[in-house]
Enzyme design. Structure first.
Site, short mmCIF file in Angstrom:
data_model
loop_
_atom_site.label_atom_id
_atom_site.label_comp_id
_atom_site.label_asym_id
_atom_site.label_seq_id
_atom_site.Cartn_x
_atom_site.Cartn_y
_atom_site.Cartn_z
N GLU A 111 -3.54 47.85 6.25
CA GLU A 111 -3.25 49.09 5.51
C GLU A 111 -1.74 49.22 5.29
OE1 GLU A 111 -4.68 53.76 5.55
OE2 GLU A 111 -4.96 52.51 7.33
N ARG A 151 -12.57 40.46 20.83
CA ARG A 151 -13.96 40.82 21.11
C ARG A 151 -14.95 39.87 20.43
NH1 ARG A 151 -12.11 46.52 20.49
NH2 ARG A 151 -12.68 46.06 18.34
#
Lengths: 176, 176
Positions: A97, A60
């Site tokens: 993460e 994006r």
């Protein structure tokens, strides 16, 4: 006063995983006035800064990255996931993460002394953006600005990158 | 006469797999004049055609797709790989050399009567582009043009889509 772009962002619960409130920019992109206003606001952020390359982060970040590059008469550079760029690349691993990820830039995309704007649609924890900064610097470029359409400020992405000029158009201070 | 953009394309042997000659647009993107000239030539192709939405195919189709949308004052719509779009989607499966792939568009991205330009960087066998046409039509839109930066004419992608207006800026008539 610049138009409020936040109203064009759609919030979607539990995407991509349960518990996450996803900020969807497709509702902004499909409105011509919002698309153009976003470009103008991103360009306004660059006023007074010399920039000759814009790096867009896959995928994006390609949307406004290319538009900004064209308006600034700068070159447009792709930062991509591993294995997508066909020529010789420099790569940078970063922490997610759970686990690691990696991004790449062509070695011939950045030259010594290049003044580089790094653009992505979203600043979250900042791992990808920080990796992009390292890539540009490994190749001899100078990161003169990072710009984002949306910043999730409660994830503290900017803390990782205190020495850079970081700008974003739309900020969320909490998850909700 | 428009500038010859082919000279900005880099050809790389055996990418992504042995035997394939890859046409690399990153060498065009990084040259500001070539980036701007490409945009101007893509816009020139749309002269006389009413367009109110531009669909860019993930991920390199986002680069010029968004720029063209902005210049035409059209909305920009993302056609993405499965699982990337957060709201309700329409999806279309298509054939690859080995196996199947799928692309998606948000259901609310296209409305009945929309005049749609579909853009991607590359027309090869045409599977993805044809799937994008079907998606637009499922949602009630009309595909008024398909534009590509590069066309590999020897793969006969246009044969699949004879009833559409297909335009490309750079054509390769043979593999080499």
């Amino acid at each position: 006063m610049p138009a409020d772009l936040k109203k064009y962002i759609r919030s979607i619960r539990d995407f991509p995983i349960k518990g996450v409130l996803f900020r969807d920019i497709t509702t902004l992109l499909k409105e011509p006035q919002a698309l153009n206003e976003t470009l103008n606001q991103l360009l306004h952020l660059t006023k007074g800064t010399v920039i000759n390359k814009v790096v867009g982060i896959e995928s994006r970040g390609f949307i406004f990255g290319a538009m900004v590059a064209n308006e600034l008469k700068a070159g447009f550079i792709l930062a991509r996931k591993p294995g997508k760029l066909p020529a010789e690349t420099e790569s940078q691993t970063y922490q997610l993460e759970y686990g690691l990820d990696k991004i790449e830039i062509h070695k011939d995309a950045i030259s010594t002394g290049d003044k580089v704007l790094i653009h992505d649609d979203l600043l979250a924890t900042g791992g990808t953006a920080e990796a992009a900064c390292k890539l540009v610097e490994k190749l001899g470029g100078e990161v003169v600005q990072l710009s984002f359409l949306v910043e999730l400020a409660f994830l503290n992405g900017r803390e990782k990158m205190r020495r850079y000029d970081i700008k974003s158009l739309i900020t969320y201070d909490s998850e909700d």
